[in-house]
Design a protein around this motif. Structure first.
Motif, PDB file in Angstrom:
ATOM      1  N   GLY A 168       0.873  -1.234   0.146  1.00 26.10           N
ATOM      2  CA  GLY A 168       0.087   0.068   0.085  1.00 26.10           C
ATOM      3  C   GLY A 168       0.877   1.336   0.013  1.00 26.10           C
ATOM      4  O   GLY A 168       2.013   1.327   0.612  1.00 26.10           O
ATOM      5  N   GLY A 169       0.348   2.039  -0.958  1.00 27.89           N
ATOM      6  CA  GLY A 169       1.062   3.377  -0.928  1.00 27.89           C
ATOM      7  C   GLY A 169       2.424   3.641  -1.741  1.00 27.89           C
ATOM      8  O   GLY A 169       2.822   4.567  -1.897  1.00 27.89           O
ATOM      9  N   ILE A 170       2.729   2.531  -2.335  1.00 28.43           N
ATOM     10  CA  ILE A 170       4.016   2.421  -2.885  1.00 28.43           C
ATOM     11  C   ILE A 170       4.248   3.080  -4.211  1.00 28.43           C
ATOM     12  O   ILE A 170       3.312   2.925  -4.874  1.00 28.43           O
ATOM     13  N   GLU A 191      11.310   8.605  -2.410  1.00 27.86           N
ATOM     14  CA  GLU A 191      10.821   9.862  -1.928  1.00 27.86           C
ATOM     15  C   GLU A 191       9.419  10.447  -2.697  1.00 27.86           C
ATOM     16  O   GLU A 191       9.088  11.734  -2.831  1.00 27.86           O
ATOM     17  N   THR A 192       8.718   9.253  -3.117  1.00 28.32           N
ATOM     18  CA  THR A 192       7.500   9.742  -3.644  1.00 28.32           C
ATOM     19  C   THR A 192       6.390   8.527  -3.320  1.00 28.32           C
ATOM     20  O   THR A 192       6.875   7.589  -2.727  1.00 28.32           O
ATOM     21  N   GLY A 193       5.139   8.809  -3.551  1.00 23.38           N
ATOM     22  CA  GLY A 193       4.279   7.938  -2.964  1.00 23.38           C
ATOM     23  C   GLY A 193       3.867   8.096  -1.413  1.00 23.38           C
ATOM     24  O   GLY A 193       4.044   9.077  -1.106  1.00 23.38           O
ATOM     25  N   TRP A 194       3.559   7.193  -0.933  1.00 20.68           N
ATOM     26  CA  TRP A 194       2.942   7.094   0.423  1.00 20.68           C
ATOM     27  C   TRP A 194       3.776   6.157   1.579  1.00 20.68           C
ATOM     28  O   TRP A 194       3.574   6.320   2.624  1.00 20.68           O
ATOM     29  N   ASP A 197       2.483   7.610  -7.697  1.00 23.22           N
ATOM     30  CA  ASP A 197       3.741   8.324  -8.088  1.00 23.22           C
ATOM     31  C   ASP A 197       3.299   9.972  -8.086  1.00 23.22           C
ATOM     32  O   ASP A 197       4.190  10.655  -8.305  1.00 23.22           O
ATOM     33  N   SER A 198       2.086  10.152  -8.152  1.00 20.81           N
ATOM     34  CA  SER A 198       1.504  11.637  -8.417  1.00 20.81           C
ATOM     35  C   SER A 198       1.650  12.306  -6.801  1.00 20.81           C
ATOM     36  O   SER A 198       1.103  13.498  -6.876  1.00 20.81           O
TER      37      SER A 198
END
Length: 347
Positions: free
Chosen positions: A182-184, A189-192, A238-239
């Motif tokens: 989740g969140g990757i 240094e991007t994502g969650w 990635d946004s």
């Protein structure tokens, strides 16, 4: 009767840390332990290592599924089944969630006659999925919120069994390694994942233990599992924190992402020279420029066994996580696409 956890009649699936085969550790969603036995019940002692959320163990006994809450830390005896007729039974224990926790199996006991029986051989077909929370089945059981943002939750709705990825494997009668978190996102240094020092799939994809908050990372031995089909579903988280692909799809940051995505796909190809590699995202809402970038990379790679796949409502299906009915439709589309390929992909 106590059963050694390296008993030959126990069947493990997934990318599991079994350096100590008598204490296997489960990290990735959809990784599992399965066994058949003659008896009246079974208990599994597990040791949980929590990172976040409440953590649950998935259990299927003779086709009936349920979950059991795990302790935040330390060991617990989990009753898998009790009061059964002293006949043949089949139990699947599986990891419902991603690396919000890991757990180790410490002891298995069966009651009644207590005889282990042979399971059928694993399916010949093998798939591997690289993805994020959607591929992990996060919040999939919140079916009243289909097409809507997530309800408040603390891990109770997440279930890899109902992820499109495991559903696809079952439709194809295939084994699965579900390398989903989740969140990757792709890049560091991007994502969650692992805020505030976000960890990307570039650092995770070749690991067994991969969450730096839960201890030392360890490498995966790729010789242990060679998939026929690899599904790559990265490009939605990635946004965050900046949707540069939406704002400037031809800019330096967008090109940097495509360069790293291209390099990563080539690394996967290096590990699996014969696999069909499917590049995709999911129906979770995201800007179309991410899919256009993936399509561009796919064309540039000029590899006939690397293809780009889009769902019928790709990137526009829901603002929340994918619920069971939505995952079912995704799995139907994806498995149909794979089955349309020549039978030779499975050889």
């Amino acid at each position: 009767m106590k059963i050694a956890l390296d008993h030959e009649k126990l069947q493990y699936s997934g990318r599991i840390d079994d350096r100590n085969p008598k204490r296997p550790e489960f990290i990735f969603p959809a990784s599992s332990l399965e066994f058949r036995f003659r008896g009246t019940g079974a208990v599994l002692t597990v040791s949980n290592h929590r990172g976040c959320w409440n953590n649950y163990l998935g259990i299927i006994v003779d086709g009936e599924q349920r979950k059991e809450l795990l302790p935040e830390q330390g060991s617990a005896r989990i009753v898998l089944a009790e009061g059964l007729e002293d006949t043949e039974h089949q139990i699947l224990v599986f990891k419902r969630q991603d690396s919000c926790h890991t757990f180790a199996a410490e002891e298995l006991e069966v009651f009644g006659e207590g005889t282990l029986l042979e399971l059928p051989e694993k399916p010949h077909r093998k798939i591997e999925v690289y993805g994020d929370s959607v591929s992990a089945g996060e919040v999939s059981e919140a079916v009243d919120y289909a097409g809507r943002p997530d309800p408040e939750h603390n891990g109770e709705y997440s279930n890899s069994w109902y992820s499109y990825s495991w559903m696809t494997a079952r439709k194809l009668n295939a084994q699965i390694h579900d390398i989903a978190q989740g969140g990757i996102a792709l890049l560091e240094e991007t994502g969650w994942f692992c805020a505030p020092h976000y960890v990307g799939m570039e650092r995770v994809w070749d690991k067994v233990h991969y969450n730096p908050e839960l201890g030392e990372t360890t490498d995966w031995d790729f010789s242990r599992y060679t998939p026929h089909v690899v599904i790559v579903a990265i490009g939605q988280n990635d946004s965050h924190p900046d949707d540069y692909m939406k704002e400037d799809p031809d800019g330096e940051r967008a090109e940097y992402w495509r360069e790293h995505y291209r390099s990563w796909i080539r690394q996967i190809r290096g590990r699996y020279p014969e696999a069909l590699i499917i590049l995709t995202t999911t129906i979770l809402n995201h800007d179309v420029n991410w899919d256009r970038s993936i399509d561009q990379v796919c064309r540039e790679l000029k590899d006939e066994k690397i293809v780009h796949f889009l769902y019928s409502n790709n990137g526009a299906g829901t603002p929340g996580h994918i619920r069971i009915p939505e995952a079912e439709r995704m799995a139907e589309e994806l498995s149909s696409f794979i089955e349309s390929m020549p039978d030779s992909i499975w050889k």
